[in-house]
Design a protein around this motif. Structure first.
Motif, mmCIF file in Angstrom:
data_model
loop_
_atom_site.group_PDB
_atom_site.id
_atom_site.type_symbol
_atom_site.label_atom_id
_atom_site.label_comp_id
_atom_site.label_asym_id
_atom_site.label_seq_id
_atom_site.Cartn_x
_atom_site.Cartn_y
_atom_site.Cartn_z
ATOM 1 N N GLU A 134 0.977 4.103 -2.698
ATOM 2 C CA GLU A 134 0.717 5.324 -2.371
ATOM 3 C C GLU A 134 1.988 6.201 -2.981
ATOM 4 O OE1 GLU A 134 0.431 5.669 1.703
ATOM 5 O OE2 GLU A 134 -1.755 5.151 1.989
ATOM 6 N N LYS A 135 3.183 5.701 -2.840
ATOM 7 C CA LYS A 135 4.425 6.256 -3.178
ATOM 8 C C LYS A 135 4.353 6.502 -4.803
ATOM 9 C CE LYS A 135 7.838 4.991 0.193
ATOM 10 N NZ LYS A 135 8.970 4.291 0.413
ATOM 11 N N MET A 150 1.476 6.246 -6.454
ATOM 12 C CA MET A 150 0.525 7.258 -6.591
ATOM 13 C C MET A 150 1.046 8.680 -6.480
ATOM 14 S SD MET A 150 -2.577 5.690 -7.410
ATOM 15 C CE MET A 150 -3.504 7.189 -7.209
ATOM 16 N N THR A 151 1.948 8.911 -5.455
ATOM 17 C CA THR A 151 2.396 10.313 -5.575
ATOM 18 C C THR A 151 3.280 10.396 -6.768
ATOM 19 O OG1 THR A 151 2.596 10.121 -3.065
ATOM 20 C CG2 THR A 151 4.093 11.657 -4.051
ATOM 21 N N LEU A 162 0.864 -1.212 0.218
ATOM 22 C CA LEU A 162 0.065 -0.221 0.144
ATOM 23 C C LEU A 162 0.958 1.172 -0.133
ATOM 24 C CD1 LEU A 162 -2.914 1.105 0.159
ATOM 25 C CD2 LEU A 162 -2.708 1.086 2.543
ATOM 26 N N CYS A 163 2.111 1.157 0.852
ATOM 27 C CA CYS A 163 2.939 2.415 0.926
ATOM 28 C C CYS A 163 3.504 2.522 -0.460
ATOM 29 C CB CYS A 163 4.046 2.114 1.849
ATOM 30 S SG CYS A 163 3.368 2.382 3.351
#
Length: 283
Positions: free
Chosen positions: A60-61, A63-64, A56-57
């Motif tokens: 998210e990364k 996604m960032t 997930l991180c």
């Protein structure tokens, strides 16, 4: 955790607790086994959960990163749009430049055509000028030759006129220093002078006798008298004896010459005076 995994765990727990044949009996060993399996499952679940959180991180990364990429893409789109605008402007400018270059080419062609015409005109004028220069030089040489010939002819003519004047004055003598009266008879004055100073017993004939120039009552010097003798021998007798016969008087006698000859003689007067001072014979 998914619903399938949860169902599987519940089924396994029921099997451990009740077994497959005797479903109603529960023993400590089965509970322990169940707990052990549940702990193992929970551990697996935690591990999966950690992995899930890690993923997930990472997501998210990512996604960032995707947002950054989207931002970059947006900026690129904006830059691309601006670039398109600039390209269109450059194309317009380039089109205008091509138009200007074309117009400039037309102007250059026109200037070149005019320059060619001017060159032809200049060449034609230069050719004519060279011909004119040659003609002018020939005319100048001819004119110079003619002017020189005219100058020589003029000098010869002047010499001829001077010679004629001298010949016309050949029989003349100029008497200077004789007092002047208003109503005098100049020929009688000369005749009286000759009789007294030259002691002649006859009158010398003259063709004419007169004073030179206009009378000036304010002048302290009397005008000269010009006497034209009828006979050259009489004129020579008076000229040759004048210095001796008129010595001690204020009167002197000279030959008459044209002004041109007189100007030449003036240059020799200082030489004559110096020769006389040196006791030399002078004529």
């Amino acid at each position: 955790m998914s619903a399938t995994e949860t169902s599987e765990i519940l089924a396994q727990s029921r099997t451990v607790l009740f077994g497959q044949s005797n479903e109603g009996e529960i023993s400590l060993s089965t509970i322990h086994t169940l707990l052990t399996q549940m702990d193992s499952k929970l551990s697996n679940i935690e591990v999966k959960n950690e992995r899930f959180e890690t993923r997930l991180c990472e997501i998210e990364k990512r996604m960032t990163s995707l947002e950054t990429i989207q931002t970059s893409i947006s900026e690129l789109k904006s830059s691309s749009s601006k670039l398109d605008t600039d390209v269109k402007k450059i194309r317009n400018d380039f089109g205008q430049l091509e138009t200007n270059v074309s117009a400039l080419g037309n102007v250059f062609d026109s200037v070149k055509e005019t320059a060619d015409k001017n060159k032809k005109t200049v060449d034609y004028v230069k050719k004519n000028l060279d011909e004119y220069t040659v003609t002018q030089k020939t005319l100048e040489e001819k004119l110079t030759s003619e002017v020189q010939a005219l100058k020589e002819a003029k000098e010869r003519l002047e010499e001829s006129v001077t010679d004629l004047k001298a010949r016309s004055m050949r029989d003349n003598l100029v008497f200077s220093g004789i007092p002047e009266d208003q109503d005098e008879d100049t020929e009688a004055v000369i005749q009286n002078l000759i009789r007294r100073r030259f002691r002649l017993d006859y009158d010398i004939p003259f063709e004419r006798v007169h004073r030179m120039g206009r009378a000036n009552e304010f002048s302290e010097w009397p005008r000269n008298i010009v006497a034209k003798f009828t006979y050259y021998k009489d004129r020579e007798y008076i000229r040759q004896n004048a210095a001796r016969r008129l010595h001690g008087t204020n009167v002197w006698v000279n030959e008459q010459f044209p002004q041109e000859i007189e100007n030449r003689r003036k240059k020799l007067y200082p030489v004559m005076r110096q020769a006389k001072l040196d006791h030399k014979r002078v004529s």
